[in-house]
Design an enzyme around this catalytic site. Structure first.
Site, PDB file in Angstrom:
ATOM      1  N   ASP A 160       0.882  -1.001   0.183  1.00  0.00           N
ATOM      2  CA  ASP A 160       0.633   0.286  -0.028  1.00  0.00           C
ATOM      3  C   ASP A 160       1.029   0.955   0.154  1.00  0.00           C
ATOM      4  OD1 ASP A 160      -2.102   2.008   0.640  1.00  0.00           O
ATOM      5  OD2 ASP A 160      -1.501   1.815   2.341  1.00  0.00           O
TER       6      ASP A 160
ATOM      7  N   ASP B 282      -0.389   5.292   0.460  1.00  0.00           N
ATOM      8  CA  ASP B 282      -0.305   6.108   2.173  1.00  0.00           C
ATOM      9  C   ASP B 282      -0.286   5.596   3.760  1.00  0.00           C
ATOM     10  OD1 ASP B 282      -1.113   8.123   0.161  1.00  0.00           O
ATOM     11  OD2 ASP B 282      -3.105   7.291  -0.099  1.00  0.00           O
TER      12      ASP B 282
ATOM     13  N   GLY C 270      -7.690   3.763   2.869  1.00  0.00           N
ATOM     14  CA  GLY C 270      -7.485   2.686   2.277  1.00  0.00           C
ATOM     15  C   GLY C 270      -8.923   3.028   1.386  1.00  0.00           C
TER      16      GLY C 270
ATOM     17  N   ARG D  85     -11.929   8.274  -2.923  1.00  0.00           N
ATOM     18  CA  ARG D  85     -12.003   9.927  -2.844  1.00  0.00           C
ATOM     19  C   ARG D  85     -13.708  10.638  -2.653  1.00  0.00           C
ATOM     20  NH1 ARG D  85      -9.568  14.181  -6.967  1.00  0.00           N
ATOM     21  NH2 ARG D  85      -8.022  12.296  -6.574  1.00  0.00           N
TER      22      ARG D  85
ATOM     23  N   SER E 134      -5.647   5.357  -4.695  1.00  0.00           N
ATOM     24  CA  SER E 134      -4.987   7.322  -4.993  1.00  0.00           C
ATOM     25  C   SER E 134      -5.213   7.443  -6.195  1.00  0.00           C
ATOM     26  CB  SER E 134      -4.127   7.816  -4.015  1.00  0.00           C
ATOM     27  OG  SER E 134      -3.991   8.857  -4.554  1.00  0.00           O
TER      28      SER E 134
ATOM     29  N   ASN F 187      -3.430  10.081  -7.433  1.00  0.00           N
ATOM     30  CA  ASN F 187      -1.942  10.304  -7.132  1.00  0.00           C
ATOM     31  C   ASN F 187      -1.053   9.697  -6.729  1.00  0.00           C
ATOM     32  OD1 ASN F 187      -2.939  13.333  -6.553  1.00  0.00           O
ATOM     33  ND2 ASN F 187      -4.424  13.296  -5.227  1.00  0.00           N
TER      34      ASN F 187
ATOM     35  N   ASP G 139      -1.526  -0.017   6.220  1.00  0.00           N
ATOM     36  CA  ASP G 139      -1.522   0.576   8.041  1.00  0.00           C
ATOM     37  C   ASP G 139      -3.380   0.698   7.663  1.00  0.00           C
ATOM     38  OD1 ASP G 139      -2.514   2.012   5.660  1.00  0.00           O
ATOM     39  OD2 ASP G 139      -1.919   4.349   7.098  1.00  0.00           O
TER      40      ASP G 139
HETATM   41  C1  BG6 Z   1      -5.892   6.233  -0.188  1.00  0.00           C
HETATM   42  C2  BG6 Z   1      -5.839   6.514   1.280  1.00  0.00           C
HETATM   43  O1  BG6 Z   1      -4.639   5.513  -0.442  1.00  0.00           O
HETATM   44  O2  BG6 Z   1      -6.760   6.963  -1.243  1.00  0.00           O
HETATM   45  C3  BG6 Z   1      -7.385   7.106   1.182  1.00  0.00           C
HETATM   46  O3  BG6 Z   1      -6.486   5.670   2.008  1.00  0.00           O
HETATM   47  C4  BG6 Z   1      -7.461   8.212  -0.429  1.00  0.00           C
HETATM   48  O4  BG6 Z   1      -7.242   8.433   2.155  1.00  0.00           O
HETATM   49  C5  BG6 Z   1      -7.744   7.249  -1.116  1.00  0.00           C
HETATM   50  O5  BG6 Z   1      -9.139   8.685   0.086  1.00  0.00           O
HETATM   51  C6  BG6 Z   1      -7.890   7.717  -2.797  1.00  0.00           C
HETATM   52  O6  BG6 Z   1      -7.131   9.003  -2.719  1.00  0.00           O
HETATM   53  P1  BG6 Z   1      -7.393  10.277  -4.078  1.00  0.00           P
HETATM   54  O7  BG6 Z   1      -5.704  11.044  -3.794  1.00  0.00           O
HETATM   55  O8  BG6 Z   1      -7.282   9.361  -5.232  1.00  0.00           O
HETATM   56  O9  BG6 Z   1      -8.244  11.306  -3.502  1.00  0.00           O
HETATM   57 MG    MG Z   2      -2.564   3.363   3.644  1.00  0.00          MG
END
Ligand code: BG6
Ligand code: MG
Length: 219
Positions: free
Chosen positions: A12, A14, A49, A52, A121, A123, A175
């Protein structure tokens, strides 16, 4: 008996590779306060996890405002949270890789095992680039092509497939409780990092305690 073979390790992002889980929390908190919804770190555990839009729904439910907004308004809120989050990402450098992670990646690579990333994510690419870790991963599952957030196993199964590995012979590191459930549902061996996590096959309190030798001994 011969040791069970290992075909891949999937991380993972984040909260495991770097502490962006905290940035997600601060960004949501800022956005939620504009709606007079107040969240704390305990509530935030439920967002880890989670995608968004699903996170936004949980926050709106927490404030009892789940029926107050149109899809367009919700998309605007999610975009606002993402803008706050991206501001934090501008500060991210390789110094923000969590303790023990570079050594763990090096030890896995030394054995010639492929390494994958399973982050929902959108991002994730930006984060890996800021940490200068793009080269470390043999396969990064594309969050844009994932339809179900963790605890669904989809992203871990996608990562294993991308690496050509059988989930049954692969290890996932997480995590978040939702992430542990996702790893277990995929049939992989689950390593948990953090307190208050249950159902993992092996658990440590912090990334500095992640040692490849110990993980293999528990596997
Ligand atoms: C996960 C995070 O990795 O990504 C979440 O644990 C987050 O908290 C999710 O909401 C989506 O991320 P993003 O960057 O696409 O908004
Ligand atoms: Mg995580």
């Amino acid at each position: 008996m011969e040791n069970k073979r290992i075909e891949a390790v999937v991380f993972d992002l984040d909260g495991v590779i770097t502490d962006t889980a905290h940035f997600h929390y601060l960004a949501w908190k800022k956005m939620a306060e504009e709606l007079n919804i107040f969240i704390d770190e305990e509530f935030n555990e439920r967002l880890k996890g989670v995608s968004r839009m699903d996170s936004l729904e949980l926050i709106l439910q927490e404030g009892n405002r789940q029926n107050d907004f149109s899809l367009a308004q919700k998309e605007e809120m999610a975009a606002k949270k993402n803008a706050h989050y991206c501001e934090f990402l501008k500060e991210l450098t390789p110094d923000d890789i969590l303790p023990g992670i570079p050594e763990l990646i090096a030890a896995i690579k030394e054995e010639g095992l492929p390494i994958g990333l399973a982050s929902v994510s959108k991002n994730a690419g930006t984060v890996l680039k800021a940490l200068q870790l793009e080269e470390a991963f043999d396969y990064v599952a594309d969050a844009a092509k994932i339809s179900k957030s963790k605890p669904d196993p989809e992203i871990f199964l996608t990562a294993c497939k991308g690496l050509g590995a059988e989930p049954e012979f692969s290890i996932g590191i997480e995590d978040a409780q939702a992430g542990i459930e996702a790893i277990k549902a995929s049939g992989m061996f689950a390593v948990a990092v953090g307190r208050n996590l249950v159902n993992a096959d092996y658990k440590v309190d912090r990334t500095a305690e992640l040692q490849w030798g110990k993980i293999k001994a528990e596997y």
